[in-house]
Motif scaffolding. Structure first.
Motif, short mmCIF file in Angstrom:
data_model
loop_
_atom_site.label_atom_id
_atom_site.label_comp_id
_atom_site.label_asym_id
_atom_site.label_seq_id
_atom_site.Cartn_x
_atom_site.Cartn_y
_atom_site.Cartn_z
N ASN A 243 -40.70 -9.81 8.55
CA ASN A 243 -41.90 -9.13 8.06
C ASN A 243 -41.68 -7.63 7.95
OD1 ASN A 243 -43.54 -11.67 9.54
ND2 ASN A 243 -44.44 -10.89 7.66
N ALA B 169 -54.69 -13.80 11.43
CA ALA B 169 -53.71 -14.73 10.86
C ALA B 169 -52.95 -15.44 11.97
CB ALA B 169 -52.75 -13.98 9.95
N SER C 25 -45.38 -18.09 15.50
CA SER C 25 -44.18 -18.84 15.86
C SER C 25 -43.55 -18.30 17.14
CB SER C 25 -43.16 -18.78 14.71
OG SER C 25 -43.68 -19.38 13.54
N HIS D 148 -60.04 -22.76 8.13
CA HIS D 148 -58.67 -22.35 7.85
C HIS D 148 -58.45 -22.11 6.35
CE1 HIS D 148 -54.20 -22.54 8.43
NE2 HIS D 148 -54.28 -22.94 7.17
N TRP E 145 -57.72 -18.40 4.42
CA TRP E 145 -56.53 -18.02 3.66
C TRP E 145 -56.84 -17.71 2.20
CZ3 TRP E 145 -52.68 -15.95 5.71
CH2 TRP E 145 -52.24 -16.32 6.98
N VAL F 84 -53.00 -19.52 12.33
CA VAL F 84 -51.76 -20.28 12.22
C VAL F 84 -51.41 -20.97 13.54
CG1 VAL F 84 -49.27 -20.10 11.80
CG2 VAL F 84 -50.88 -18.86 10.36
N PHE G 6 -42.77 -16.38 3.04
CA PHE G 6 -44.23 -16.38 3.12
C PHE G 6 -44.82 -15.09 2.56
CE2 PHE G 6 -44.14 -19.38 7.05
CZ PHE G 6 -43.88 -20.45 6.21
N PHE H 179 -49.31 -10.90 7.18
CA PHE H 179 -48.52 -12.12 7.34
C PHE H 179 -47.59 -12.06 8.54
CE2 PHE H 179 -50.35 -13.38 3.49
CZ PHE H 179 -50.05 -14.71 3.26
N VAL I 78 -48.31 -14.72 10.96
CA VAL I 78 -47.69 -16.04 10.81
C VAL I 78 -46.44 -16.12 11.68
CG1 VAL I 78 -46.67 -17.66 9.18
CG2 VAL I 78 -48.62 -16.26 8.48
N SER I 79 -45.59 -15.10 11.60
CA SER I 79 -44.36 -15.10 12.39
C SER I 79 -44.65 -14.97 13.88
CB SER I 79 -43.45 -13.95 11.94
OG SER I 79 -43.11 -14.09 10.58
#
Length: 395
Positions: free
Chosen positions: A262, A22, A150, A115, A119, A26, A317, A143, A146-147
């Motif tokens: 999360n 993931a 970032s 992608h 998902w 992302v 999310f 998930f 995802v963080s």
């Protein structure tokens, strides 16, 4: 064969590797956000046109999410996910070697196909790999990628493209994609596919009133987030005049707070989903509101506001995905595919809406609008009556 009844350490290791996947997916999707200006200058395009590598990627990913569950959902999950990661690696490699905008755009769109399919399948994998009463925790771990994207992805891509060029950034993403494919090949247990879904199964999901409400909450929250997040570099560097060193620190803080979000989800989401989700949405709305209305010239204040935003959006999310799986029950796969389509479509719509608001009313109006839309999502969550937990998820 479904692996959901086997809760051994190797299944949790597989869940963790899906979190790594993931992260890779992302980071690839959001990579151009940190280097749009460099790409535009090198390929002789204006920034708004170059932004198509974000918006078209998101929209094609949305379509691919729906098409994939009708065409390739019968395939065993391990070879399918490995193949999708290899396609993503090829997309990044061609992007790195491109010397025309057309080639770059085609390469990115090939990655968007991988992608969207990724998902669509990944949404239910956590529930397929662990015991049903731990599905929310497994989803939170997946998930977390995802963080973490970032935390590491966007800031590192920004730094690499600034110091060594955007092509090297895409090249490294290609290497990461291939490495991720190898980890999935060795870590995932055998999980069978399902019969290809039919159109009437999607219709059945969309007839579920509760699911429609959750989809609306998701669409509003995600559009608002990406309308604001797409232009976070503009906000920090230009509007708030924060030094470049603090821009990187703020982006890292955003992602670190997301990882913490999360973790909170992993602890509370299986029993207190609605309370956790509503708290996250309210926090995002308040942080965006303060960014839009308070004159923030101090890096520490900006860091705190972005940390709150990152914490809240990570909760959104994970919370939405877990809620959809819970409500859908045996229709979890088509429900997750619809959510993946909404998620990617909302990214593209958010980026375009953000650009329009930025051009006509400025960055602060953009963030104020995002705060209001997020607040509407919070109100909708509060208005939905809580229902008993349903843990049954099938292939």
């Amino acid at each position: 064969m479904n692996a959901s009844n086997d809760t051994g350490w190797h299944n949790w290791a597989a869940v963790s590797m899906l979190g790594v996947a993931a992260f890779t997916v992302v980071t690839t999707e959001l990579a151009p956000i940190g280097m749009l200006s460099a790409i535009a200058a090198d390929l002789d395009q204006n920034t708004s046109v170059t932004g198509l590598v974000v918006t078209l990627y998101a929209w094609l990913g949305a379509a691919a999410a729906l098409l994939s569950v009708m065409s390739i959902s019968h395939l065993p999950r391990r070879p399918l996910l490995v193949g999708l990661m290899l396609l993503l690696g090829l997309s990044n490699a061609v992007s790195a070697a491109s010397h025309s905008f057309a080639v770059l755009l085609v390469a990115r769109l090939a990655g968007a196909l991988a992608h969207g399919a990724f998902w669509a399948m990944i949404g239910t994998m956590g529930a397929q790999l662990v015991a049903s009463n731990r599905a929310g925790r497994a989803t939170a771990i997946i998930f977390a990628g995802v963080s973490t994207a970032s935390v590491l992805g966007v800031p590192l891509i920004n730094w690499i493209s600034h110091d060594a060029g955007w092509r090297l950034a895409f090249g490294l993403l290609g290497v990461l994609s291939v490495a991720t494919a190898l980890t999935l090949a060795f870590s995932l247990p055998h999980v069978t596919g399902t019969a290809s879904l039919r159109r009437n199964q999607f219709v059945s999901v969309l007839r579920n009133t509760d699911l429609r409400r959750v989809y609306l909450i998701a669409a509003c929250g995600i559009v608002a987030h990406f309308a604001a997040f797409t232009f976070i570099e503009v906000l920090l560097s230009s509007e708030l005049a924060i030094p470049q060193s603090w821009v990187v620190i703020c982006l890292f803080a955003f992602g670190i707070a997301g990882i913490f979000g999360n973790l909170l989800c992993g602890v509370f989401i299986d029993n207190r989903l609605k309370a956790v989700l509503s708290t996250g949405l309210l926090l995002v709305s308040l942080c965006l509101l303060l960014i839009s209305t308070v004159t923030v010239k101090n890096g520490i204040i900006a860091l705190l506001l972005l940390s709150g935003w990152g914490l809240g959006i990570a909760i959104l999310f994970v919370g939405i995905q877990a809620w959809i799986i819970r409500l859908a029950g045996p229709d979890a796969l088509p429900a997750s595919a619809i959510y993946a389509a909404i998620f990617n479509g909302a990214i593209g719509a958010g980026a375009m809406a953000g650009a329009a608001l930025l051009d006509h009313w400025g960055i602060r109006s953009l963030y104020l609008t995002a705060a209001i839309i997020t607040l509407l999502s919070f109100i909708m969550v509060i208005m939905i009556r809580a229902k008993p937990v349903r843990h049954t998820v099938t292939d």
